[in-house]
Design a protein around this motif. Structure first.
Motif, PDB file in Angstrom:
ATOM      1  N   ALA A 136       0.766  -1.263  -0.015  1.00  0.00           N
ATOM      2  CA  ALA A 136      -0.247   0.113   0.100  1.00  0.00           C
ATOM      3  C   ALA A 136       0.914   1.161   0.461  1.00  0.00           C
ATOM      4  O   ALA A 136       0.623   2.358  -0.668  1.00  0.00           O
ATOM      5  N   GLU A 137       1.533   0.845   0.554  1.00  0.00           N
ATOM      6  CA  GLU A 137       3.182   2.303   0.587  1.00  0.00           C
ATOM      7  C   GLU A 137       2.773   3.440  -0.791  1.00  0.00           C
ATOM      8  O   GLU A 137       2.538   4.466  -0.570  1.00  0.00           O
ATOM      9  N   THR A 138       2.693   2.767  -1.812  1.00  0.00           N
ATOM     10  CA  THR A 138       3.419   3.356  -3.051  1.00  0.00           C
ATOM     11  C   THR A 138       1.858   3.982  -3.433  1.00  0.00           C
ATOM     12  O   THR A 138       1.494   5.116  -3.556  1.00  0.00           O
ATOM     13  N   PRO A 139       0.795   3.659  -3.598  1.00  0.00           N
ATOM     14  CA  PRO A 139      -1.029   3.581  -3.798  1.00  0.00           C
ATOM     15  C   PRO A 139      -1.023   5.127  -2.677  1.00  0.00           C
ATOM     16  O   PRO A 139      -1.462   6.107  -3.827  1.00  0.00           O
ATOM     17  N   VAL A 140      -0.322   5.202  -1.813  1.00  0.00           N
ATOM     18  CA  VAL A 140      -1.238   5.836  -0.837  1.00  0.00           C
ATOM     19  C   VAL A 140       0.258   7.460  -1.437  1.00  0.00           C
ATOM     20  O   VAL A 140      -0.660   8.451  -1.046  1.00  0.00           O
ATOM     21  N   TRP A 141       1.437   6.987  -1.607  1.00  0.00           N
ATOM     22  CA  TRP A 141       2.147   7.647  -1.878  1.00  0.00           C
ATOM     23  C   TRP A 141       1.725   8.712  -3.293  1.00  0.00           C
ATOM     24  O   TRP A 141       1.630   9.693  -3.160  1.00  0.00           O
ATOM     25  N   LEU A 142       1.624   7.785  -4.011  1.00  0.00           N
ATOM     26  CA  LEU A 142       0.177   8.184  -5.558  1.00  0.00           C
ATOM     27  C   LEU A 142      -0.394   9.392  -4.712  1.00  0.00           C
ATOM     28  O   LEU A 142      -0.734  10.488  -5.597  1.00  0.00           O
ATOM     29  N   ALA A 143      -1.059   8.710  -3.898  1.00  0.00           N
ATOM     30  CA  ALA A 143      -2.321   9.629  -3.982  1.00  0.00           C
ATOM     31  C   ALA A 143      -1.930  10.958  -3.452  1.00  0.00           C
ATOM     32  O   ALA A 143      -3.088  11.882  -2.967  1.00  0.00           O
ATOM     33  N   ARG A 144      -1.173  10.808  -2.389  1.00  0.00           N
ATOM     34  CA  ARG A 144      -0.358  12.901  -2.213  1.00  0.00           C
ATOM     35  C   ARG A 144       0.262  13.602  -2.779  1.00  0.00           C
ATOM     36  O   ARG A 144       0.550  14.891  -2.641  1.00  0.00           O
ATOM     37  N   PHE A 145       0.032  13.364  -4.223  1.00  0.00           N
ATOM     38  CA  PHE A 145       0.635  13.698  -5.408  1.00  0.00           C
ATOM     39  C   PHE A 145      -0.056  15.420  -5.987  1.00  0.00           C
ATOM     40  O   PHE A 145      -1.192  15.172  -5.530  1.00  0.00           O
ATOM     41  N   ALA A 146       0.937  16.599  -5.713  1.00  0.00           N
ATOM     42  CA  ALA A 146       0.290  17.432  -5.335  1.00  0.00           C
ATOM     43  C   ALA A 146      -0.342  18.567  -7.213  1.00  0.00           C
ATOM     44  O   ALA A 146       0.510  17.096  -8.265  1.00  0.00           O
ATOM     45  N   PRO A 147      -1.300  19.179  -7.544  1.00  0.00           N
ATOM     46  CA  PRO A 147      -1.516  19.388  -9.037  1.00  0.00           C
ATOM     47  C   PRO A 147      -0.019  19.387  -9.602  1.00  0.00           C
ATOM     48  O   PRO A 147       0.915  20.056  -9.155  1.00  0.00           O
TER      49      PRO A 147
END
Length: 238
Positions: free
Chosen positions: A211-222
């Motif tokens: 789950a680490e990378t999916p959660v990280w991707l969900a934090r991407f700024a505009p």
């Protein structure tokens, strides 16, 4: 630990964000939902049976991605209750263990495509008006190394699963090409071989690691990278 690529700006807090995670009751999906809730997002946890969602900091929503009515109802509920959707995680999936194409069962193929590809396509379509309402909406889709096709990795059986993940990659690239100028950030992720119902007990990775990378991707700024496949916070070939 893999370092964040310098071109990626992450949101440190998701207090103002609303997220929908499909297949959120177990395995990687449950860990993603928990990770987003820990970052203070309002998390709608998609489940075929809402009673299976027990986390107090998540909102259970009935969502079988093969049911068109439930897809529409889930998005309508989020719009009615929150008026926005910032993060969509297409996590729900099936993994039939099958031999080569000439041995594949028709029903197995149809079921795999319905869950792994058709569901994400139709759910994303339903959610798009909310996701592109403001720049920075994010779509994170769970792919697999078995769906990579540019480096000679398309041998080793599982044709239905492999082709469904190739299609999910196409969806990711399409979303970036079609809606990137409107601020949508769409990416896919290979979580690796994870100890889930799909991955089995011999898998070397825990669901929390997956789950680490999916959660990280969900934090991407505009304005962050989009239209890519990632593993362990690094882009990898399709």
């Amino acid at each position: 630990m893999t370092q964040t690529p310098p071109e990626v700006e992450l949101k440190s807090d998701l207090t103002d964000d609303v997220a929908l995670v499909t297949g959120a009751t177990r395995g990687i999906g449950a860990e993603i939902a928990a990770g987003l809730a820990d970052l203070n997002a309002t998390v709608y946890a998609g489940a075929r049976d809402p009673a299976d969602v027990t986390a107090a900091d998540q909102r259970a929503v009935e969502l079988d991605v093969t049911d068109d009515g439930e897809i529409r109802a889930a998005v309508d509920r989020i719009e009615r209750e929150r008026g926005s959707l910032d993060i969509l995680v297409n996590n729900a999936g099936v993994f039939p263990r099958s031999g080569p194409l000439h041995e594949m069962d028709d029903a197995e193929f149809d079921r795999t495509m319905a869950v792994n590809l058709r569901g994400p396509v139709l759910l994303t379509r339903a959610a798009l008006p909310l996701l592109v309402d403001e720049p920075g909406g994010r779509v994170v889709s769970m792919s697999s190394g078995l769906g990579q096709f540019t480096e000679g990795q398309m041998d080793g059986e599982y044709p239905a699963y492999r082709l469904s993940k190739v299609g999910l990659g196409g969806l990711t690239a399409y979303l970036d090409g079609e809606y990137g100028e409107r601020g949508l950030v769409a990416n896919a992720v290979s979580p690796g071989w994870v100890q889930t119902d799909m991955g089995g007990e011999r898998a070397p990775r825990s669901p929390s690691k997956g789950a680490e990378t999916p959660v990280w991707l969900a934090r991407f700024a505009p304005g962050s990278p989009s239209g890519r496949l990632w593993k362990d916070r690094e882009p990898i070939p399709w």
